[in-house]
Enzyme design. Structure first.
Site, PDB file in Angstrom:
ATOM      1  CG  ASP A  47       5.130  12.908  -7.377  1.00  0.00           C
ATOM      2  OD1 ASP A  47       5.075  13.529  -6.297  1.00  0.00           O
ATOM      3  OD2 ASP A  47       4.939  11.685  -7.475  1.00  0.00           O
TER       4      ASP A  47
ATOM      5  CG  HIS B 280       3.594  11.075  -3.538  1.00  0.00           C
ATOM      6  ND1 HIS B 280       4.158  10.815  -4.772  1.00  0.00           N
ATOM      7  CD2 HIS B 280       3.692   9.921  -2.851  1.00  0.00           C
ATOM      8  CE1 HIS B 280       4.566   9.566  -4.829  1.00  0.00           C
ATOM      9  NE2 HIS B 280       4.285   9.000  -3.651  1.00  0.00           N
TER      10      HIS B 280
ATOM     11  CB  SER C 213       6.759   6.748  -3.453  1.00  0.00           C
ATOM     12  OG  SER C 213       5.651   6.144  -4.066  1.00  0.00           O
TER      13      SER C 213
END
Length: 516
Positions: free
Chosen positions: A279, A246, A359
Site C-alpha cells: 500500500d 489506494h 491516508s
C-alpha cells in the site's frame, strides 16, 4: 473511489397536627394546680363564711379543692341536669408562648354551675376569684409587667427605611461603575505585541514541528471519471512525494491527479510506481516550488507511549495537525487493495486522530522525523480496515512503519516496482487454529501450488499441512501475523522457523526469497 476512508476490521414523616394546638406555656411538667385555672369552680356550692357552709380541710394537693362527692358531674365539666337555657362555661386555650405562672385568665362566672344563684362577691384587684379564708382556690397570677415588652413597631419601621436607603445608594454606585463615563472612549487593552512576521515557537514543540513540516505535506486529488477522492502525501528526497497506493489507485489507468500545497498552489503529478501489497506509492509532482524533503526516521526505535504527530488532509481539510502517542507496535492489519488484493501491514498503532483523507500523510515523532505513513483506521461499524468506511476517528489509527516505507519507496523509485520477501509456500488463510498452516493440495487460493518447487520452504524441509508456530523467534498466532512477519524482512534474510507436523514439533532455518 468516492472518498479516501478505508476502515480496519427513614422513617415516614409524622403528619399529626395536634401539636400546634397543644399548650406550650409550661416550663416543666404540669402539676395538679395547672388544671383549676382553665376550669370553673367545683360542682358543689361554694364554701366559706359567705355561703354559711363549713370549711373543711383540703383532701387533695395544696391549692386544689376536692370534687364534690355528690351526684354531680366530674370536676371541670358541666352537669347534665342544668336548667335549660343556662349558658355553659367557656375555656381559654393554653397556647400562649409564655411561662404558666405569668398567664392572665379572666375569672370564670358562676352562672350555669349551680341550680341556686349566688351573689357575686367583690373581685380582688387584677381579676381572679373572690378571696377566701381557706386554701380552696388557687390564686390567679398578676398581670405581666409592662417593662418586658419587645421592640415597638416604630423601631422596625425606622430600621427598614434605613436599610432601603442604603440598598438604593449601593445600587446606584454599582450602576455608575458598570456604565462608566460615556463622555470618552473605552480601551479594553490589546493582546497584540510589537513583533511582526512569523510566529516563533520552540523548534521541538508541536507548533514548532508543524511550522517546519506542514509546507512539505500536500493534498492529492484524484479522479478518473467514475471515481475519485483525496488523500495526503509528503515530499521526500529527489523531488518525489510518498503516499498510499489506494490514494492514487483511481489514476493508475489514466485518471487525473492534482497536488495541492499548503499555501493553496497546485500542480500536476505522475505515478512513478505503486505497490498494492504494501500500500505504498510514489508520485512525481510538476514542481515543488522550494518545498523541503522530510526526513525518514527509524521505526524500529519506537516505544509504546512515544509522542507522535499526524499531519494530513482529513475530510479535505488540508494542513490539519493532530497529536497522540504510539499505542501499540507490530499490530497486524490488512486492508483491501487494488484489484481485490489485500495489503498486509505490520502497523504502528496510534491514538492521534486520523480520519478519511489522512491516508498517505506522515506520522512524525518528537524530532519531526517521519516514523510512519498513515494508512488505515478502525471503525465501530466494520471489522475491516482501510479508508473505505465513512467513519470518524475513534482513537485507532494505523501507520506503515517508516523502515518498510523506505525499502518499498526506494525500490519503486529505482526499479519501478517493489519486491518482497517470500518463503515459497501458500498459506491457508481460512485456518482458524493456532499458528499458520501451509495449505494442502487443491487449495484454490494457491496460484503456484502449495509449495514452490525449489523455493525456500522446500529447501528448509517444510511440507503442505505443516503449522508454523514461530517465525524469527516470535510466536505466530494466525496467518496474517505470519505474512506480516515475512513482509517485514528483506529477501536473502535467514530466519528460524518453528512448526508442528502432526504431533511432532520441529525447527528449521530458511533463507527468504524474493517475490512480488
Amino acid at each position: 473511489m468516492t472518498e479516501d476512508n478505508r476502515a480496519p476490521g427513614g422513617p415516614p414523616q409524622d403528619d399529626r397536627r395536634t401539636a400546634e394546638f397543644e399548650p406550650r406555656n409550661s416550663v416543666g411538667p404540669q402539676g395538679p394546680t395547672d388544671q383549676i385555672v382553665a376550669g370553673g369552680p367545683p360542682s358543689g356550692p361554694p364554701t366559706g363564711p359567705q355561703s354559711g357552709l363549713p370549711i373543711g380541710p383540703p383532701t387533695g394537693p395544696q391549692g386544689m379543692a376536692p370534687p364534690d362527692p355528690g351526684p354531680r358531674s366530674p370536676y371541670g365539666a358541666p352537669q347534665h341536669t342544668d336548667a335549660p337555657g343556662r349558658p355553659r362555661p367557656s375555656f381559654s386555650p393554653h397556647h400562649y408562648e409564655q411561662p404558666y405562672d405569668q398567664q392572665r385568665h379572666a375569672a370564670p362566672s358562676y352562672n350555669g354551675w349551680n341550680t341556686q344563684q349566688q351573689p357575686h362577691p367583690p373581685q380582688p384587684p387584677g381579676g381572679g376569684y373572690p378571696a377566701q379564708p381557706g386554701p380552696n382556690w388557687a390564686p390567679v397570677p398578676a398581670p405581666e409587667p409592662r417593662g418586658r415588652r419587645g421592640p415597638s413597631t416604630s423601631l422596625f419601621l425606622v430600621v427598614s427605611v434605613v436599610i432601603a436607603l442604603l440598598a438604593g445608594a449601593l445600587g446606584a454606585g454599582v450602576g455608575v461603575l458598570a456604565t462608566g463615563d460615556h463622555s470618552g472612549t473605552v480601551d479594553l487593552g490589546s493582546g497584540k505585541t510589537s513583533t511582526t512576521g512569523a510566529k516563533n515557537r520552540d523548534p521541538g514543540s508541536v507548533a514548532g514541528i508543524a511550522q517546519r513540516l506542514v509546507p512539505s505535506v500536500v493534498m492529492i486529488k484524484v479522479t478518473n471519471g467514475t471515481e475519485g477522492g483525496a488523500g495526503t502525501g509528503f515530499v521526500v528526497n529527489g523531488g518525489y512525494i510518498v503516499t498510499n497506493n489506494h490514494v492514487v489507485a483511481p489514476a493508475v489507468s489514466g485518471g487525473n491527479m492534482q497536488v495541492v500545497f499548503s499555501d493553496g498552489k497546485t500542480t500536476t503529478a505522475t505515478i512513478v510506481g505503486h505497490d498494492p501489497t504494501s500500500d505504498i506509492a510514489v508520485i512525481k509532482p510538476g514542481t515543488l516550488a522550494g518545498r523541503k524533503a522530510l526526513t525518514l526516521g527509524d521505526s524500529d526505535n519506537l516505544a509504546v507511549g512515544d509522542p507522535v504527530i499526524a499531519i494530513g488532509s482529513p475530510l479535505g481539510l488540508a494542513g490539519t495537525v493532530t497529536t497522540g502517542i504510539v499505542s501499540a507496535l507490530n499490530r497486524p492489519v490488512s486492508t483491501s487493495g487494488e484489484g481485490g488484493e489485500s495489503a498486509f501491514i505490520n502497523a504502528v498503532q496510534t491514538d492521534a486522530a486520523i480520519n478519511p483523507g489522512n491516508s498517505g500523510g506522515p506520522l512524525v515523532d518528537s524530532k519531526g522525523q517521519v516514523i510512519g505513513v498513515n494508512s488505515a483506521i478502525a471503525t465501530l461499524g466494520s471489522q475491516s480496515l482501510g479508508d473505505k468506511q465513512q467513519s470518524g476517528s475513534i482513537g485507532l489509527g494505523f501507520a506503515i512503519p517508516s523502515n518498510q516505507v523506505k525499502k518499498v519507496a526506494e525500490q519503486l523509485i529505482n526499479n519501478g516496482k517493489a519486491t518482497h520477501a517470500v518463503i515459497g509456500a501458500c498459506i491457508d488463510m481460512s485456518y482458524q487454529g493456532g499458528g499458520a498452516r501451509i495449505a494442502t493440495d487443491g487449495a484454490q487460493s494457491c496460484k503456484g501450488g502449495t509449495i514452490t518447487p525449489g523455493g525456500p520452504a522446500e529447501k528448509a524441509g517444510l511440507k503442505a499441512g505443516d503449522i508454523i508456530t514461530a517465525f524469527d523467534g516470535k510466536p505466530i498466532s494466525g496467518s496474517d501475523e505470519l505474512i506480516m512477519a515475512i513482509r517485514a524482512k528483506a529477501p536473502g534474510d535467514r530466519v528460524q522457523v518453528a512448526y508442528t507436523r502432526g504431533s511432532q514439533r520441529s525447527t528449521t532455518v530458511l533463507t527468504l526469497g524474493a517475490g512480488n
